[in-house]
Design a protein around this motif. Structure first.
Motif, short mmCIF file in Angstrom:
data_model
loop_
_atom_site.label_atom_id
_atom_site.label_comp_id
_atom_site.label_asym_id
_atom_site.label_seq_id
_atom_site.Cartn_x
_atom_site.Cartn_y
_atom_site.Cartn_z
N THR A 62 29.72 51.89 -17.34
CA THR A 62 28.86 50.91 -17.99
C THR A 62 27.46 50.93 -17.36
OG1 THR A 62 30.71 49.47 -18.58
CG2 THR A 62 28.53 48.46 -18.49
N LEU A 63 27.40 51.00 -16.04
CA LEU A 63 26.11 51.09 -15.35
C LEU A 63 25.35 52.34 -15.79
CD1 LEU A 63 27.14 50.01 -11.73
CD2 LEU A 63 25.86 48.66 -13.41
N ARG A 64 26.06 53.45 -15.91
CA ARG A 64 25.42 54.70 -16.32
C ARG A 64 24.85 54.61 -17.73
NH1 ARG A 64 29.59 59.48 -14.44
NH2 ARG A 64 29.19 59.41 -12.20
N ARG A 65 25.66 54.08 -18.64
CA ARG A 65 25.21 54.00 -20.03
C ARG A 65 23.98 53.12 -20.18
NH1 ARG A 65 30.76 53.52 -21.07
NH2 ARG A 65 30.51 51.27 -21.30
N ARG A 66 23.90 52.10 -19.37
CA ARG A 66 22.77 51.16 -19.48
C ARG A 66 21.58 51.59 -18.63
NH1 ARG A 66 25.98 45.29 -19.35
NH2 ARG A 66 27.14 45.63 -21.30
N GLY A 67 21.69 52.71 -17.96
CA GLY A 67 20.58 53.20 -17.17
C GLY A 67 20.29 52.36 -15.95
N LEU A 68 21.30 51.66 -15.45
CA LEU A 68 21.13 50.79 -14.29
C LEU A 68 21.45 51.56 -13.00
CD1 LEU A 68 22.85 47.58 -15.71
CD2 LEU A 68 20.40 48.04 -15.52
N PRO A 69 20.99 51.06 -11.86
CA PRO A 69 21.35 51.70 -10.59
C PRO A 69 22.87 51.79 -10.45
CG PRO A 69 19.61 50.10 -10.26
CD PRO A 69 20.06 49.93 -11.68
N ASP A 70 23.33 52.93 -9.95
CA ASP A 70 24.77 53.19 -9.89
C ASP A 70 25.22 53.33 -8.43
OD1 ASP A 70 27.36 54.01 -10.16
OD2 ASP A 70 26.88 56.03 -10.86
N PRO A 71 25.61 52.20 -7.81
CA PRO A 71 26.11 52.29 -6.43
C PRO A 71 27.59 52.65 -6.37
CG PRO A 71 26.08 50.01 -7.12
CD PRO A 71 25.55 50.82 -8.30
N LEU A 72 28.25 52.81 -7.53
CA LEU A 72 29.70 52.98 -7.56
C LEU A 72 30.16 54.43 -7.47
CD1 LEU A 72 30.64 50.32 -10.28
CD2 LEU A 72 30.66 50.08 -7.78
N SER A 73 29.39 55.36 -8.05
CA SER A 73 29.84 56.76 -8.07
C SER A 73 30.13 57.32 -6.68
CB SER A 73 28.80 57.63 -8.79
OG SER A 73 28.83 57.38 -10.18
N PRO A 74 29.34 56.99 -5.66
CA PRO A 74 29.68 57.52 -4.33
C PRO A 74 31.02 57.04 -3.80
CG PRO A 74 27.39 56.79 -4.39
CD PRO A 74 28.02 56.31 -5.66
N LEU A 75 31.59 56.01 -4.42
CA LEU A 75 32.87 55.48 -3.96
C LEU A 75 34.06 56.14 -4.64
CD1 LEU A 75 31.99 51.65 -4.04
CD2 LEU A 75 31.97 53.18 -2.06
N THR A 76 33.80 57.09 -5.56
CA THR A 76 34.89 57.64 -6.36
C THR A 76 35.99 58.26 -5.50
OG1 THR A 76 33.49 58.02 -8.28
CG2 THR A 76 35.49 59.33 -8.13
N SER A 77 35.63 59.05 -4.50
CA SER A 77 36.64 59.69 -3.66
C SER A 77 37.50 58.65 -2.95
CB SER A 77 35.98 60.61 -2.63
OG SER A 77 35.34 61.69 -3.26
N LEU A 78 36.85 57.60 -2.44
CA LEU A 78 37.60 56.54 -1.76
C LEU A 78 38.52 55.81 -2.73
CD1 LEU A 78 38.21 54.70 0.65
CD2 LEU A 78 36.19 53.35 0.03
N ILE A 79 37.99 55.44 -3.90
CA ILE A 79 38.79 54.72 -4.89
C ILE A 79 39.96 55.57 -5.36
CG2 ILE A 79 38.78 53.68 -7.19
CD1 ILE A 79 37.36 52.00 -5.13
N THR A 80 39.71 56.88 -5.54
CA THR A 80 40.78 57.79 -5.95
C THR A 80 41.88 57.84 -4.90
OG1 THR A 80 39.28 59.16 -7.26
CG2 THR A 80 41.34 60.17 -6.55
N SER A 81 41.50 57.96 -3.64
CA SER A 81 42.48 58.03 -2.55
C SER A 81 43.30 56.75 -2.45
CB SER A 81 41.78 58.31 -1.22
OG SER A 81 41.13 59.56 -1.23
N VAL A 82 42.63 55.62 -2.54
CA VAL A 82 43.34 54.34 -2.45
C VAL A 82 44.26 54.15 -3.65
CG1 VAL A 82 43.05 51.83 -2.44
CG2 VAL A 82 41.55 53.26 -1.04
N SER A 83 43.78 54.53 -4.83
CA SER A 83 44.59 54.40 -6.04
C SER A 83 45.86 55.24 -5.95
CB SER A 83 43.78 54.81 -7.27
OG SER A 83 42.67 53.95 -7.46
N LEU A 84 45.71 56.48 -5.47
CA LEU A 84 46.86 57.36 -5.34
C LEU A 84 47.84 56.86 -4.28
CD1 LEU A 84 45.04 60.80 -5.55
CD2 LEU A 84 46.63 59.88 -7.24
N ALA A 85 47.28 56.36 -3.17
CA ALA A 85 48.14 55.86 -2.09
C ALA A 85 48.96 54.66 -2.54
CB ALA A 85 47.29 55.49 -0.88
#
Length: 250
Positions: free
Chosen positions: A194-217
Protein backbone atom coordinates in the motif's frame (compact mmCIF):
# COMPACT_ATOMS: atom_id res chain seq x y z
CA UNK A 1 13.78 -19.08 -10.37
CA UNK A 2 12.86 -16.84 -7.45
CA UNK A 3 14.91 -13.70 -7.08
CA UNK A 4 15.64 -11.82 -3.89
CA UNK A 5 13.51 -8.92 -5.06
CA UNK A 6 10.44 -11.16 -5.43
CA UNK A 7 9.65 -10.70 -1.77
CA UNK A 8 6.33 -12.52 -1.42
CA UNK A 9 7.48 -15.48 -3.48
CA UNK A 10 10.51 -15.92 -1.23
CA UNK A 11 8.18 -16.45 1.73
CA UNK A 12 5.84 -18.71 -0.27
CA UNK A 13 8.74 -20.78 -1.59
CA UNK A 14 10.26 -21.34 1.83
CA UNK A 15 6.90 -22.10 3.43
CA UNK A 16 5.93 -24.62 0.76
CA UNK A 17 9.22 -26.48 0.96
CA UNK A 18 8.98 -26.71 4.73
CA UNK A 19 5.56 -28.33 4.29
CA UNK A 20 7.00 -31.00 1.99
CA UNK A 21 9.98 -31.59 4.27
CA UNK A 22 7.70 -32.12 7.27
CA UNK A 23 5.35 -34.50 5.46
CA UNK A 24 7.84 -36.65 3.52
CA UNK A 25 11.23 -37.96 4.55
CA UNK A 26 13.57 -37.39 1.62
CA UNK A 27 16.39 -39.95 1.54
CA UNK A 28 19.71 -39.97 -0.35
CA UNK A 29 18.38 -42.95 -2.35
CA UNK A 30 14.98 -41.37 -3.16
CA UNK A 31 13.79 -40.88 -6.73
CA UNK A 32 11.41 -37.96 -7.30
CA UNK A 33 9.13 -36.83 -10.11
CA UNK A 34 8.50 -33.08 -10.28
CA UNK A 35 5.27 -32.94 -12.28
CA UNK A 36 4.87 -29.55 -13.95
CA UNK A 37 8.43 -28.55 -13.15
CA UNK A 38 8.37 -25.13 -14.81
CA UNK A 39 11.82 -23.54 -14.69
CA UNK A 40 13.07 -26.01 -12.07
CA UNK A 41 12.29 -24.32 -8.75
CA UNK A 42 11.41 -27.64 -7.13
CA UNK A 43 13.54 -29.95 -9.27
CA UNK A 44 16.78 -28.30 -8.21
CA UNK A 45 15.72 -28.24 -4.55
CA UNK A 46 14.97 -31.96 -4.60
CA UNK A 47 18.19 -32.75 -6.49
CA UNK A 48 20.33 -31.55 -3.60
CA UNK A 49 18.68 -34.07 -1.26
CA UNK A 50 17.89 -37.19 -3.27
CA UNK A 51 19.50 -39.68 -5.65
CA UNK A 52 17.66 -38.62 -8.80
CA UNK A 53 14.87 -36.26 -9.81
CA UNK A 54 12.96 -36.00 -13.07
CA UNK A 55 11.16 -32.78 -13.96
CA UNK A 56 8.46 -32.84 -16.64
CA UNK A 57 6.51 -29.99 -18.20
CA UNK A 58 4.42 -29.46 -21.33
CA UNK A 59 6.33 -26.26 -22.16
CA UNK A 60 9.57 -26.74 -24.12
CA UNK A 61 10.69 -23.26 -23.11
CA UNK A 62 10.20 -24.05 -19.43
CA UNK A 63 12.11 -27.30 -19.76
CA UNK A 64 14.94 -25.52 -21.58
CA UNK A 65 15.13 -22.95 -18.77
CA UNK A 66 15.13 -25.70 -16.13
CA UNK A 67 17.98 -27.53 -17.88
CA UNK A 68 19.97 -24.31 -18.03
CA UNK A 69 19.36 -23.65 -14.34
CA UNK A 70 20.56 -27.15 -13.45
CA UNK A 71 23.68 -26.74 -15.59
CA UNK A 72 24.41 -23.34 -14.06
CA UNK A 73 24.04 -24.78 -10.55
CA UNK A 74 26.28 -27.73 -11.38
CA UNK A 75 23.53 -30.25 -10.67
CA UNK A 76 23.96 -33.55 -12.49
CA UNK A 77 21.32 -35.81 -10.89
CA UNK A 78 18.34 -33.97 -12.39
CA UNK A 79 16.84 -34.45 -15.82
CA UNK A 80 14.10 -32.44 -17.48
CA UNK A 81 11.74 -33.71 -20.15
CA UNK A 82 9.01 -32.23 -22.28
CA UNK A 83 5.77 -34.05 -21.47
CA UNK A 84 3.59 -34.99 -24.41
CA UNK A 85 0.27 -36.12 -22.94
CA UNK A 86 -0.67 -39.31 -21.17
CA UNK A 87 0.27 -41.94 -20.18
CA UNK A 88 3.38 -40.87 -18.30
CA UNK A 89 6.50 -42.43 -19.85
CA UNK A 90 7.53 -44.22 -16.65
CA UNK A 91 7.11 -47.70 -15.21
CA UNK A 92 4.71 -48.51 -12.40
CA UNK A 93 6.13 -47.57 -9.00
CA UNK A 94 9.11 -45.73 -10.48
CA UNK A 95 9.15 -42.89 -7.93
CA UNK A 96 9.28 -42.50 -4.17
CA UNK A 97 7.57 -39.11 -4.46
CA UNK A 98 5.58 -37.21 -7.07
CA UNK A 99 5.32 -33.50 -6.39
CA UNK A 100 2.99 -31.08 -8.22
CA UNK A 101 2.73 -27.45 -7.14
CA UNK A 102 0.18 -25.11 -8.74
CA UNK A 103 -0.25 -27.51 -11.66
CA UNK A 104 -3.54 -29.39 -11.43
CA UNK A 105 -5.55 -26.17 -11.64
CA UNK A 106 -4.48 -25.79 -15.27
CA UNK A 107 -6.11 -29.09 -16.22
CA UNK A 108 -9.57 -27.70 -16.83
CA UNK A 109 -11.21 -30.87 -18.17
CA UNK A 110 -12.34 -33.18 -15.36
CA UNK A 111 -11.79 -36.34 -17.39
CA UNK A 112 -8.25 -35.27 -18.21
CA UNK A 113 -7.66 -34.49 -14.55
CA UNK A 114 -8.86 -37.98 -13.59
CA UNK A 115 -6.45 -39.54 -16.13
CA UNK A 116 -3.61 -37.40 -14.82
CA UNK A 117 -4.27 -38.34 -11.19
CA UNK A 118 -4.44 -42.02 -12.17
CA UNK A 119 -1.06 -41.77 -13.90
CA UNK A 120 0.52 -39.88 -11.00
CA UNK A 121 -0.65 -42.58 -8.60
CA UNK A 122 0.49 -45.38 -10.93
CA UNK A 123 4.10 -44.22 -11.03
CA UNK A 124 4.39 -43.88 -7.22
CA UNK A 125 5.81 -46.94 -5.48
CA UNK A 126 3.87 -48.66 -2.68
CA UNK A 127 4.69 -46.72 0.47
CA UNK A 128 5.54 -43.65 -1.61
CA UNK A 129 3.89 -40.24 -1.55
CA UNK A 130 2.18 -37.63 -3.69
CA UNK A 131 2.41 -34.02 -2.52
CA UNK A 132 0.68 -31.11 -4.16
CA UNK A 133 -0.30 -27.54 -3.42
CA UNK A 134 -3.38 -26.05 -4.99
CA UNK A 135 -5.83 -23.23 -4.67
CA UNK A 136 -9.05 -24.72 -3.35
CA UNK A 137 -12.58 -23.49 -4.08
CA UNK A 138 -14.80 -22.91 -1.07
CA UNK A 139 -17.97 -24.17 -2.73
CA UNK A 140 -18.51 -24.73 -6.46
CA UNK A 141 -15.49 -25.04 -8.79
CA UNK A 142 -14.28 -21.63 -9.97
CA UNK A 143 -13.31 -21.26 -13.65
CA UNK A 144 -11.11 -18.35 -14.71
CA UNK A 145 -10.06 -17.38 -18.20
CA UNK A 146 -6.77 -15.99 -16.92
CA UNK A 147 -5.03 -16.23 -13.58
CA UNK A 148 -2.96 -13.29 -12.40
CA UNK A 149 0.10 -13.00 -14.67
CA UNK A 150 -0.46 -16.40 -16.30
CA UNK A 151 -2.22 -16.70 -19.62
CA UNK A 152 -4.72 -19.47 -20.10
CA UNK A 153 -7.69 -20.88 -18.21
CA UNK A 154 -7.65 -22.37 -14.72
CA UNK A 155 -10.10 -24.19 -12.46
CA UNK A 156 -10.08 -24.01 -8.67
CA UNK A 157 -11.73 -27.18 -7.41
CA UNK A 158 -13.02 -28.26 -4.04
CA UNK A 159 -10.74 -30.29 -1.80
CA UNK A 160 -13.34 -33.06 -1.78
CA UNK A 161 -12.98 -33.52 -5.54
CA UNK A 162 -9.23 -34.00 -5.32
CA UNK A 163 -9.63 -36.32 -2.36
CA UNK A 164 -12.16 -38.46 -4.21
CA UNK A 165 -9.89 -38.79 -7.25
CA UNK A 166 -6.81 -39.82 -5.30
CA UNK A 167 -8.66 -42.12 -2.94
CA UNK A 168 -10.26 -43.71 -6.00
CA UNK A 169 -6.73 -44.67 -7.05
CA UNK A 170 -6.09 -46.31 -3.69
CA UNK A 171 -4.22 -43.43 -2.04
CA UNK A 172 -4.63 -42.48 1.61
CA UNK A 173 -4.66 -38.89 2.93
CA UNK A 174 -1.61 -38.34 5.11
CA UNK A 175 -1.92 -34.59 5.57
CA UNK A 176 -4.14 -31.72 4.47
CA UNK A 177 -3.20 -28.27 5.71
CA UNK A 178 -3.41 -24.64 4.74
CA UNK A 179 -0.35 -23.38 2.86
CA UNK A 180 1.65 -20.16 3.25
CA UNK A 181 -1.04 -18.54 5.38
CA UNK A 182 0.95 -16.68 8.02
CA UNK A 183 -1.27 -14.19 9.91
CA UNK A 184 1.86 -12.06 10.33
CA UNK A 185 3.37 -12.02 6.86
CA UNK A 186 0.37 -11.15 4.70
CA UNK A 187 -0.88 -8.13 6.72
CA UNK A 188 2.73 -6.89 6.66
CA UNK A 189 2.92 -7.41 2.88
CA UNK A 190 -0.39 -5.59 2.37
CA UNK A 191 0.80 -2.58 4.35
CA UNK A 192 4.15 -2.56 2.52
CA UNK A 193 2.53 -2.71 -0.91
CA UNK A 194 0.00 0.00 0.00
CA UNK A 195 2.85 2.39 0.85
CA UNK A 196 4.51 1.60 -2.48
CA UNK A 197 1.37 2.14 -4.54
CA UNK A 198 0.76 5.50 -2.91
CA UNK A 199 4.32 6.65 -3.40
CA UNK A 200 4.86 7.05 0.33
CA UNK A 201 8.10 6.41 2.24
CA UNK A 202 8.56 2.67 2.66
CA UNK A 203 10.21 1.74 5.97
CA UNK A 204 8.78 -1.81 5.78
CA UNK A 205 10.65 -3.44 2.88
CA UNK A 206 13.95 -3.67 4.80
CA UNK A 207 12.08 -5.78 7.37
CA UNK A 208 11.04 -8.45 4.86
CA UNK A 209 13.80 -10.93 5.75
CA UNK A 210 13.03 -10.59 9.46
CA UNK A 211 9.27 -10.88 8.96
CA UNK A 212 9.77 -13.92 6.72
CA UNK A 213 11.97 -15.64 9.30
CA UNK A 214 9.57 -14.94 12.16
CA UNK A 215 6.59 -16.05 10.08
CA UNK A 216 8.26 -19.33 9.16
CA UNK A 217 9.41 -19.96 12.72
CA UNK A 218 5.87 -19.50 14.01
CA UNK A 219 4.07 -21.45 11.29
CA UNK A 220 3.80 -24.59 13.40
CA UNK A 221 1.63 -22.72 15.88
CA UNK A 222 -0.16 -20.29 13.58
CA UNK A 223 -0.97 -22.96 10.99
CA UNK A 224 -2.74 -25.08 13.60
CA UNK A 225 -4.69 -22.06 14.82
CA UNK A 226 -5.75 -21.02 11.33
CA UNK A 227 -6.57 -24.62 10.39
CA UNK A 228 -8.88 -24.73 13.39
CA UNK A 229 -10.65 -21.59 12.16
CA UNK A 230 -10.95 -23.09 8.66
CA UNK A 231 -12.33 -26.36 10.06
CA UNK A 232 -15.00 -24.38 11.94
CA UNK A 233 -15.84 -22.46 8.75
CA UNK A 234 -14.93 -19.19 10.48
CA UNK A 235 -12.49 -18.32 7.71
CA UNK A 236 -11.38 -19.64 4.32
CA UNK A 237 -7.77 -20.15 3.24
CA UNK A 238 -7.68 -21.04 -0.41
CA UNK A 239 -4.18 -22.50 -0.72
CA UNK A 240 -3.87 -26.06 0.54
CA UNK A 241 -0.94 -28.43 0.98
CA UNK A 242 -1.97 -32.06 0.55
CA UNK A 243 0.01 -35.26 0.98
CA UNK A 244 -1.23 -38.70 -0.05
CA UNK A 245 0.50 -42.03 0.56
CA UNK A 246 0.16 -45.25 -1.42
CA UNK A 247 -0.43 -48.23 0.87
CA UNK A 248 2.31 -50.84 0.86
CA UNK A 249 -0.25 -53.59 0.41
CA UNK A 250 -2.29 -51.60 -2.17
Amino acid sequence: MIGGDDLDHVYIDMSQKRSVSRAVRLEPHSVVLDYGCGVGRWTLWFARQVHHVVGVDISPNMVKAARLAADTAGIHNAEHRVLDGMPLPFEDGAFDLVNAVWVLRYITDDNELARTVHEICRVVRPGGHVTFIERIAREDPEFREHESDFNGPTVYRRWEQYRSLFEGCGMIVKESAISSASPLYWPYAMARDTLRRRGLPDPLSPLTSLITSVSLAGEGLTARLMQSLVDRDIMHCSHRFICFQKPVDG
